[in-house]
Design a protein around this motif. Sequence first.
Motif, PDB file in Angstrom:
ATOM      1  N   THR A 118      -9.516 -12.042 -31.576  1.00 30.55           N
ATOM      2  CA  THR A 118      -8.801 -12.854 -32.552  1.00 30.55           C
ATOM      3  C   THR A 118      -7.982 -13.905 -31.806  1.00 30.55           C
ATOM      4  O   THR A 118      -7.677 -13.723 -30.630  1.00 30.55           O
ATOM      5  CB  THR A 118      -7.842 -11.979 -33.390  1.00 30.55           C
ATOM      6  N   PRO A 119      -7.643 -15.001 -32.500  1.00 36.84           N
ATOM      7  CA  PRO A 119      -6.852 -16.048 -31.842  1.00 36.84           C
ATOM      8  C   PRO A 119      -5.538 -15.514 -31.284  1.00 36.84           C
ATOM      9  O   PRO A 119      -5.109 -15.927 -30.211  1.00 36.84           O
ATOM     10  CB  PRO A 119      -6.595 -17.058 -32.958  1.00 36.84           C
ATOM     11  N   ILE A 120      -4.901 -14.590 -32.005  1.00 35.24           N
ATOM     12  CA  ILE A 120      -3.602 -14.087 -31.532  1.00 35.24           C
ATOM     13  C   ILE A 120      -3.776 -13.379 -30.194  1.00 35.24           C
ATOM     14  O   ILE A 120      -3.022 -13.579 -29.246  1.00 35.24           O
ATOM     15  CB  ILE A 120      -2.977 -13.165 -32.589  1.00 35.24           C
ATOM     16  N   MET A 121      -4.841 -12.540 -30.136  1.00 37.18           N
ATOM     17  CA  MET A 121      -5.124 -11.862 -28.880  1.00 37.18           C
ATOM     18  C   MET A 121      -5.474 -12.877 -27.786  1.00 37.18           C
ATOM     19  O   MET A 121      -5.115 -12.685 -26.623  1.00 37.18           O
ATOM     20  CB  MET A 121      -6.287 -10.888 -29.063  1.00 37.18           C
ATOM     21  N   GLY A 122      -6.158 -13.938 -28.185  1.00 36.59           N
ATOM     22  CA  GLY A 122      -6.521 -14.978 -27.219  1.00 36.59           C
ATOM     23  C   GLY A 122      -5.282 -15.593 -26.595  1.00 36.59           C
ATOM     24  O   GLY A 122      -5.215 -15.809 -25.380  1.00 36.59           O
ATOM     25  N   ASN A 147     -12.856 -21.258 -25.616  1.00 38.74           N
ATOM     26  CA  ASN A 147     -13.540 -20.005 -25.945  1.00 38.74           C
ATOM     27  C   ASN A 147     -12.934 -19.333 -27.152  1.00 38.74           C
ATOM     28  O   ASN A 147     -13.622 -18.798 -28.013  1.00 38.74           O
ATOM     29  CB  ASN A 147     -13.488 -19.027 -24.772  1.00 38.74           C
ATOM     30  N   VAL A 148     -11.596 -19.379 -27.202  1.00 36.62           N
ATOM     31  CA  VAL A 148     -10.927 -18.656 -28.288  1.00 36.62           C
ATOM     32  C   VAL A 148     -11.059 -19.393 -29.609  1.00 36.62           C
ATOM     33  O   VAL A 148     -11.382 -18.808 -30.638  1.00 36.62           O
ATOM     34  CB  VAL A 148      -9.424 -18.471 -27.930  1.00 36.62           C
ATOM     35  N   PHE A 149     -10.805 -20.716 -29.571  1.00 32.90           N
ATOM     36  CA  PHE A 149     -10.746 -21.455 -30.835  1.00 32.90           C
ATOM     37  C   PHE A 149     -12.007 -22.241 -31.132  1.00 32.90           C
ATOM     38  O   PHE A 149     -12.334 -22.490 -32.288  1.00 32.90           O
ATOM     39  CB  PHE A 149      -9.528 -22.387 -30.844  1.00 32.90           C
ATOM     40  N   ALA A 157      -3.426 -25.023 -15.760  1.00 32.88           N
ATOM     41  CA  ALA A 157      -4.116 -26.242 -16.201  1.00 32.88           C
ATOM     42  C   ALA A 157      -5.619 -26.093 -16.012  1.00 32.88           C
ATOM     43  O   ALA A 157      -6.415 -26.637 -16.778  1.00 32.88           O
ATOM     44  CB  ALA A 157      -3.593 -27.455 -15.424  1.00 32.88           C
ATOM     45  N   GLY A 158      -6.013 -25.341 -14.988  1.00 31.94           N
ATOM     46  CA  GLY A 158      -7.446 -25.112 -14.801  1.00 31.94           C
ATOM     47  C   GLY A 158      -7.989 -24.079 -15.765  1.00 31.94           C
ATOM     48  O   GLY A 158      -9.124 -24.184 -16.239  1.00 31.94           O
ATOM     49  N   PHE A 159      -7.169 -23.113 -16.102  1.00 33.28           N
ATOM     50  CA  PHE A 159      -7.655 -21.978 -16.884  1.00 33.28           C
ATOM     51  C   PHE A 159      -7.576 -22.208 -18.391  1.00 33.28           C
ATOM     52  O   PHE A 159      -8.527 -21.931 -19.128  1.00 33.28           O
ATOM     53  CB  PHE A 159      -6.850 -20.729 -16.498  1.00 33.28           C
TER      54      PHE A 159
END
Lengths: 126, 257
Positions: free
Chosen positions: A59-63, A121-123, A112-114
Amino acid sequence: MPTAPAGTLYRGREGMWSWVAHRVTGVSIFFFLLVHVLDTSLVRVSPEAYNAVIGTYQTPIMGLGEAGLVAAIVFHAFNGLRIALVDFWSEGARYQRVMLWVVLGLLVVTMAGFLPRHLMNVFGAE
Amino acid sequence: MTAVLENSTDTSGSESQAGAVSSFQVTLKIRRYNPEVASEPYWEEHTVTAHGTDRVLDALHKIKWELDGSLTFRRSCAHGVCGSDAMRINGRNRLACKTLLKDINPDKPITVEAIKGLPVLKDLVVDMEPFFASYREIMPFLITSGNEPSRENIQSQADRDRFDDTTKCILCAACTSSCPVFWTDGQYFGPAAIVNAHRFIFDSRDQGGTQRLEVLNDKEGVWRCRTTFNCTEACPRGIEVTKAIQEVKRAMITRAF
Ligand code: SF4
Ligand code: FES
Protein backbone atom coordinates in the motif's frame (compact mmCIF):
# COMPACT_ATOMS: atom_id res chain seq x y z
CA MET A 1 6.99 25.43 27.82
CA PRO A 2 6.26 23.56 31.02
CA THR A 3 6.40 25.71 34.15
CA ALA A 4 6.78 23.04 36.84
CA PRO A 5 8.25 20.68 37.78
CA ALA A 6 10.13 20.12 34.51
CA GLY A 7 12.53 22.84 33.41
CA THR A 8 13.25 23.89 29.87
CA LEU A 9 14.67 21.49 27.33
CA TYR A 10 18.45 21.56 27.28
CA ARG A 11 19.54 23.40 24.14
CA GLY A 12 22.20 21.00 22.95
CA ARG A 13 23.69 21.48 19.52
CA GLU A 14 24.50 19.27 16.52
CA GLY A 15 26.32 16.69 18.65
CA MET A 16 23.37 16.13 20.97
CA TRP A 17 20.76 16.01 18.22
CA SER A 18 22.80 13.60 16.10
CA TRP A 19 22.98 11.36 19.17
CA VAL A 20 19.20 11.59 19.62
CA ALA A 21 18.66 10.83 15.92
CA HIS A 22 21.07 7.89 16.11
CA ARG A 23 19.09 6.45 19.03
CA VAL A 24 15.72 6.99 17.39
CA THR A 25 16.79 5.47 14.05
CA GLY A 26 18.51 2.60 15.86
CA VAL A 27 15.42 1.69 17.85
CA SER A 28 13.14 1.96 14.82
CA ILE A 29 15.44 -0.26 12.76
CA PHE A 30 15.42 -2.77 15.59
CA PHE A 31 11.62 -2.92 15.63
CA PHE A 32 11.52 -3.24 11.86
CA LEU A 33 13.93 -6.19 12.03
CA LEU A 34 11.79 -7.82 14.69
CA VAL A 35 8.68 -7.63 12.50
CA HIS A 36 10.72 -8.56 9.45
CA VAL A 37 12.06 -11.74 11.04
CA LEU A 38 8.53 -12.67 12.08
CA ASP A 39 6.90 -12.12 8.69
CA THR A 40 9.71 -13.84 6.82
CA SER A 41 9.52 -16.85 9.09
CA LEU A 42 5.84 -17.16 8.09
CA VAL A 43 7.02 -18.67 4.81
CA ARG A 44 7.93 -21.79 6.75
CA VAL A 45 4.46 -21.90 8.30
CA SER A 46 2.68 -21.67 4.99
CA PRO A 47 3.43 -19.83 1.73
CA GLU A 48 -0.20 -18.67 1.55
CA ALA A 49 -0.01 -16.97 4.94
CA TYR A 50 3.25 -15.37 3.89
CA ASN A 51 1.78 -14.09 0.65
CA ALA A 52 -1.26 -12.73 2.48
CA VAL A 53 0.86 -10.77 4.95
CA ILE A 54 3.27 -9.48 2.33
CA GLY A 55 0.23 -8.48 0.23
CA THR A 56 -0.94 -6.13 2.96
CA TYR A 57 2.38 -4.30 2.65
CA GLN A 58 1.73 -3.25 -0.96
CA THR A 59 0.00 0.00 0.00
CA PRO A 60 1.14 3.60 -0.48
CA ILE A 61 1.36 4.12 3.29
CA MET A 62 3.68 1.15 3.62
CA GLY A 63 5.62 2.47 0.64
CA LEU A 64 6.23 5.74 2.47
CA GLY A 65 7.15 3.76 5.56
CA GLU A 66 9.74 1.89 3.50
CA ALA A 67 11.18 5.20 2.32
CA GLY A 68 11.45 6.30 5.95
CA LEU A 69 13.07 3.01 6.85
CA VAL A 70 15.69 3.37 4.15
CA ALA A 71 16.41 6.95 5.29
CA ALA A 72 16.79 5.73 8.89
CA ILE A 73 19.18 2.94 7.88
CA VAL A 74 21.27 5.23 5.67
CA PHE A 75 21.57 7.86 8.41
CA HIS A 76 22.37 5.27 11.04
CA ALA A 77 25.04 3.70 8.85
CA PHE A 78 26.82 6.92 7.87
CA ASN A 79 26.54 8.42 11.35
CA GLY A 80 27.92 5.16 12.76
CA LEU A 81 31.02 5.71 10.65
CA ARG A 82 31.20 9.28 11.97
CA ILE A 83 31.06 7.99 15.55
CA ALA A 84 33.77 5.42 14.80
CA LEU A 85 35.97 8.25 13.49
CA VAL A 86 35.27 10.35 16.60
CA ASP A 87 36.32 7.31 18.63
CA PHE A 88 39.44 6.23 16.79
CA TRP A 89 40.76 9.17 14.78
CA SER A 90 42.76 11.57 16.96
CA GLU A 91 41.28 14.63 15.22
CA GLY A 92 37.76 13.16 15.08
CA ALA A 93 36.40 15.16 18.01
CA ARG A 94 37.47 18.41 16.35
CA TYR A 95 35.73 17.63 13.08
CA GLN A 96 32.57 16.06 14.48
CA ARG A 97 30.34 18.89 13.26
CA VAL A 98 31.80 18.93 9.76
CA MET A 99 31.45 15.16 9.65
CA LEU A 100 27.79 15.44 10.62
CA TRP A 101 27.15 17.75 7.68
CA VAL A 102 28.93 15.23 5.45
CA VAL A 103 26.69 12.48 6.84
CA LEU A 104 23.58 14.57 6.10
CA GLY A 105 24.93 15.37 2.62
CA LEU A 106 25.48 11.69 1.88
CA LEU A 107 22.00 10.95 3.20
CA VAL A 108 20.47 13.48 0.80
CA VAL A 109 22.48 12.13 -2.15
CA THR A 110 21.55 8.53 -1.39
CA MET A 111 17.90 9.36 -0.95
CA ALA A 112 17.92 11.40 -4.17
CA GLY A 113 19.05 8.28 -5.98
CA PHE A 114 16.62 5.97 -4.24
CA LEU A 115 13.40 7.93 -3.77
CA PRO A 116 12.39 8.60 -7.42
CA ARG A 117 12.64 4.92 -8.38
CA HIS A 118 10.99 3.80 -5.19
CA LEU A 119 8.11 6.25 -5.36
CA MET A 120 7.53 5.35 -9.01
CA ASN A 121 7.17 1.75 -7.92
CA VAL A 122 4.80 2.63 -5.14
CA PHE A 123 2.59 5.17 -6.87
CA GLY A 124 3.25 4.71 -10.55
CA ALA A 125 1.22 2.24 -12.62
CA GLU A 126 3.40 -0.84 -12.95
CA MET B 1 32.70 52.63 38.28
CA THR B 2 29.18 52.95 36.99
CA ALA B 3 28.79 56.18 38.93
CA VAL B 4 31.78 57.71 37.20
CA LEU B 5 30.44 56.75 33.82
CA GLU B 6 27.04 58.22 34.60
CA ASN B 7 28.65 61.47 35.73
CA SER B 8 30.64 61.78 32.57
CA THR B 9 27.49 61.26 30.53
CA ASP B 10 25.76 63.95 32.55
CA THR B 11 28.44 66.57 32.06
CA SER B 12 28.72 65.95 28.35
CA GLY B 13 24.97 66.27 28.19
CA SER B 14 24.55 63.81 25.35
CA GLU B 15 23.57 60.15 25.52
CA SER B 16 25.37 59.21 22.35
CA GLN B 17 28.79 60.33 23.57
CA ALA B 18 31.56 57.92 22.82
CA GLY B 19 32.25 55.78 25.86
CA ALA B 20 28.77 56.21 27.24
CA VAL B 21 27.18 52.92 28.20
CA SER B 22 23.59 52.60 27.06
CA SER B 23 21.09 51.03 29.38
CA PHE B 24 18.16 48.79 28.62
CA GLN B 25 15.45 46.82 30.41
CA VAL B 26 15.95 43.10 30.75
CA THR B 27 13.63 40.45 32.14
CA LEU B 28 14.98 37.40 33.90
CA LYS B 29 12.73 34.38 34.18
CA ILE B 30 14.17 32.47 37.11
CA ARG B 31 13.23 28.99 38.22
CA ARG B 32 12.76 29.30 41.96
CA TYR B 33 12.62 26.45 44.43
CA ASN B 34 12.41 26.57 48.19
CA PRO B 35 11.59 23.22 49.80
CA GLU B 36 10.76 24.95 53.09
CA VAL B 37 7.89 26.82 51.48
CA ALA B 38 6.64 24.71 48.57
CA SER B 39 7.50 21.28 47.27
CA GLU B 40 7.30 22.39 43.63
CA PRO B 41 9.59 24.76 41.78
CA TYR B 42 8.03 27.74 40.03
CA TRP B 43 9.06 30.41 37.51
CA GLU B 44 9.38 34.01 38.58
CA GLU B 45 10.06 37.06 36.44
CA HIS B 46 11.90 40.24 37.38
CA THR B 47 12.71 43.18 35.16
CA VAL B 48 15.76 45.28 35.89
CA THR B 49 17.73 48.02 34.19
CA ALA B 50 21.03 46.80 32.80
CA HIS B 51 23.93 48.21 30.83
CA GLY B 52 25.71 46.87 27.78
CA THR B 53 28.62 45.84 29.96
CA ASP B 54 26.48 43.88 32.43
CA ARG B 55 26.55 40.13 32.78
CA VAL B 56 23.77 37.80 33.85
CA LEU B 57 25.40 37.81 37.29
CA ASP B 58 24.96 41.59 37.55
CA ALA B 59 21.27 41.27 36.80
CA LEU B 60 20.95 38.52 39.43
CA HIS B 61 22.75 40.77 41.94
CA LYS B 62 20.40 43.61 41.16
CA ILE B 63 17.41 41.36 41.77
CA LYS B 64 18.83 39.98 44.99
CA TRP B 65 20.06 43.29 46.36
CA GLU B 66 17.19 45.52 45.30
CA LEU B 67 14.08 43.46 44.61
CA ASP B 68 14.05 40.09 46.31
CA GLY B 69 16.66 39.20 48.91
CA SER B 70 15.47 35.60 49.09
CA LEU B 71 16.85 34.75 45.64
CA THR B 72 19.62 32.22 46.24
CA PHE B 73 22.61 31.50 44.02
CA ARG B 74 26.33 30.84 44.39
CA ARG B 75 29.10 33.13 43.29
CA SER B 76 32.48 33.95 44.70
CA CYS B 77 35.02 35.50 42.36
CA ALA B 78 32.58 36.98 39.83
CA HIS B 79 35.35 36.74 37.24
CA GLY B 80 35.24 33.25 35.81
CA VAL B 81 37.89 31.76 38.08
CA CYS B 82 36.21 29.97 40.97
CA GLY B 83 33.55 27.99 39.11
CA SER B 84 30.75 28.73 41.58
CA ASP B 85 28.06 30.10 39.33
CA ALA B 86 27.44 27.56 36.59
CA MET B 87 23.73 27.72 35.74
CA ARG B 88 21.45 26.99 32.83
CA ILE B 89 20.92 30.29 31.02
CA ASN B 90 18.53 30.21 28.06
CA GLY B 91 18.72 26.43 28.09
CA ARG B 92 22.51 26.10 28.04
CA ASN B 93 25.04 25.76 30.83
CA ARG B 94 27.17 28.84 31.30
CA LEU B 95 28.85 30.86 34.04
CA ALA B 96 26.60 33.77 34.97
CA CYS B 97 29.72 35.90 35.52
CA LYS B 98 31.06 35.28 32.00
CA THR B 99 27.83 35.75 30.06
CA LEU B 100 27.11 39.26 28.85
CA LEU B 101 23.41 40.07 28.71
CA LYS B 102 23.79 41.71 25.31
CA ASP B 103 25.21 38.48 23.88
CA ILE B 104 22.12 36.39 24.64
CA ASN B 105 19.35 38.58 23.22
CA PRO B 106 18.01 40.61 26.16
CA ASP B 107 14.91 41.57 24.14
CA LYS B 108 13.25 38.35 25.23
CA PRO B 109 13.04 37.13 28.84
CA ILE B 110 16.22 35.27 29.76
CA THR B 111 15.56 31.95 31.49
CA VAL B 112 17.81 31.03 34.40
CA GLU B 113 17.70 27.59 35.99
CA ALA B 114 19.87 25.44 38.20
CA ILE B 115 22.17 23.00 36.40
CA LYS B 116 20.60 19.63 35.60
CA GLY B 117 21.27 16.23 37.12
CA LEU B 118 22.33 17.32 40.61
CA PRO B 119 19.82 17.71 43.47
CA VAL B 120 18.55 21.29 43.75
CA LEU B 121 18.85 22.60 47.32
CA LYS B 122 17.36 26.05 46.81
CA ASP B 123 16.74 28.19 43.71
CA LEU B 124 19.95 28.02 41.68
CA VAL B 125 22.01 26.17 44.27
CA VAL B 126 22.59 22.45 43.74
CA ASP B 127 24.24 19.83 45.91
CA MET B 128 27.71 19.45 44.38
CA GLU B 129 28.70 16.52 46.56
CA PRO B 130 28.07 13.73 44.01
CA PHE B 131 30.13 15.75 41.53
CA PHE B 132 33.07 16.14 43.91
CA ALA B 133 32.83 12.51 45.00
CA SER B 134 33.53 11.43 41.40
CA TYR B 135 36.35 13.96 41.24
CA ARG B 136 37.99 12.52 44.36
CA GLU B 137 37.69 8.99 43.03
CA ILE B 138 40.04 9.60 40.12
CA MET B 139 42.74 10.67 42.62
CA PRO B 140 43.37 14.24 41.43
CA PHE B 141 46.91 14.49 42.80
CA LEU B 142 50.38 13.53 41.62
CA ILE B 143 51.22 9.88 42.26
CA THR B 144 54.87 8.87 42.27
CA SER B 145 56.90 6.08 43.79
CA GLY B 146 60.51 5.53 44.79
CA ASN B 147 62.80 7.78 46.75
CA GLU B 148 61.96 11.33 47.61
CA PRO B 149 63.40 13.41 44.78
CA SER B 150 66.51 15.44 45.53
CA ARG B 151 66.11 17.79 42.59
CA GLU B 152 63.40 19.27 40.39
CA ASN B 153 61.27 16.95 38.36
CA ILE B 154 61.97 18.48 34.96
CA GLN B 155 59.52 18.15 32.09
CA SER B 156 59.98 19.09 28.44
CA GLN B 157 57.73 21.71 26.87
CA ALA B 158 56.22 19.06 24.60
CA ASP B 159 55.42 16.82 27.57
CA ARG B 160 53.83 19.76 29.36
CA ASP B 161 51.77 20.67 26.31
CA ARG B 162 50.39 17.14 26.14
CA PHE B 163 47.93 17.83 28.97
CA ASP B 164 47.83 21.63 28.94
CA ASP B 165 44.18 21.83 27.92
CA THR B 166 42.90 19.81 30.86
CA THR B 167 44.83 21.83 33.47
CA LYS B 168 42.43 24.71 32.88
CA CYS B 169 39.43 23.12 34.62
CA ILE B 170 37.79 25.16 37.41
CA LEU B 171 35.39 22.39 38.51
CA CYS B 172 32.26 24.37 37.73
CA ALA B 173 30.26 21.27 36.72
CA ALA B 174 28.89 22.93 33.59
CA CYS B 175 30.11 19.95 31.55
CA THR B 176 28.92 17.13 33.79
CA SER B 177 25.48 18.69 34.23
CA SER B 178 25.10 19.19 30.45
CA CYS B 179 25.56 15.48 29.77
CA PRO B 180 22.42 13.49 28.81
CA VAL B 181 24.07 10.32 30.13
CA PHE B 182 24.67 11.96 33.52
CA TRP B 183 21.05 13.21 33.71
CA THR B 184 19.69 9.68 33.49
CA ASP B 185 22.54 7.90 35.30
CA GLY B 186 23.89 9.92 38.21
CA GLN B 187 26.46 7.20 38.88
CA TYR B 188 28.38 8.07 35.70
CA PHE B 189 31.72 9.68 36.57
CA GLY B 190 30.94 12.54 34.22
CA PRO B 191 33.14 14.66 31.96
CA ALA B 192 34.77 16.78 34.70
CA ALA B 193 36.19 13.77 36.57
CA ILE B 194 37.56 12.36 33.31
CA VAL B 195 39.07 15.73 32.34
CA ASN B 196 40.91 15.84 35.65
CA ALA B 197 42.05 12.23 35.30
CA HIS B 198 43.34 13.13 31.82
CA ARG B 199 45.37 15.93 33.39
CA PHE B 200 47.41 13.32 35.33
CA ILE B 201 47.24 10.31 32.99
CA PHE B 202 49.05 12.31 30.30
CA ASP B 203 51.48 14.00 32.70
CA SER B 204 54.94 12.47 32.13
CA ARG B 205 55.84 12.98 35.83
CA ASP B 206 52.86 10.99 37.11
CA GLN B 207 53.02 7.26 37.77
CA GLY B 208 49.41 6.62 38.75
CA GLY B 209 48.11 6.32 35.19
CA THR B 210 47.34 2.62 35.43
CA GLN B 211 45.37 3.06 38.66
CA ARG B 212 43.38 5.93 37.22
CA LEU B 213 42.62 4.04 34.03
CA GLU B 214 41.45 1.14 36.15
CA VAL B 215 39.04 3.42 38.05
CA LEU B 216 37.66 4.79 34.78
CA ASN B 217 37.41 1.39 33.09
CA ASP B 218 34.37 0.87 35.31
CA LYS B 219 30.85 0.31 33.96
CA GLU B 220 30.12 3.90 35.02
CA GLY B 221 33.44 5.15 33.67
CA VAL B 222 34.54 6.51 30.29
CA TRP B 223 32.64 3.92 28.27
CA ARG B 224 29.35 5.57 29.22
CA CYS B 225 30.32 8.58 27.11
CA ARG B 226 28.19 8.77 23.95
CA THR B 227 30.04 11.73 22.45
CA THR B 228 27.12 14.16 22.38
CA PHE B 229 29.62 17.05 22.71
CA ASN B 230 27.33 18.97 25.10
CA CYS B 231 30.22 19.14 27.58
CA THR B 232 32.61 20.62 25.04
CA GLU B 233 30.04 23.28 24.09
CA ALA B 234 29.33 24.07 27.74
CA CYS B 235 32.85 24.37 29.16
CA PRO B 236 33.48 28.04 30.07
CA ARG B 237 37.22 27.44 29.91
CA GLY B 238 37.04 26.23 26.33
CA ILE B 239 38.47 22.83 27.21
CA GLU B 240 37.96 20.25 24.45
CA VAL B 241 36.25 17.96 26.92
CA THR B 242 35.04 15.25 24.54
CA LYS B 243 38.46 15.10 22.91
CA ALA B 244 40.04 14.51 26.34
CA ILE B 245 37.53 11.76 27.11
CA GLN B 246 38.26 10.08 23.77
CA GLU B 247 41.99 10.23 24.50
CA VAL B 248 41.42 8.47 27.82
CA LYS B 249 39.34 5.82 26.06
CA ARG B 250 42.08 5.24 23.50
CA ALA B 251 44.77 5.15 26.21
CA MET B 252 42.75 2.43 27.88
CA ILE B 253 42.86 0.34 24.71
CA THR B 254 46.46 1.03 23.69
CA ARG B 255 47.99 0.76 27.18
CA ALA B 256 46.23 -2.55 27.77
CA PHE B 257 48.48 -4.24 25.22
S1 SF4 C 1 35.88 20.79 32.24
FE1 SF4 C 1 35.13 22.89 31.90
S2 SF4 C 1 32.89 22.70 32.24
FE2 SF4 C 1 33.83 20.89 33.15
S3 SF4 C 1 34.11 21.40 35.31
FE3 SF4 C 1 36.05 21.89 34.24
S4 SF4 C 1 35.86 24.05 33.68
FE4 SF4 C 1 33.79 23.37 34.23
S1 FES D 1 31.62 33.60 40.29
FE1 FES D 1 33.56 32.61 40.17
S2 FES D 1 33.39 31.66 38.21
FE2 FES D 1 31.62 32.88 38.22
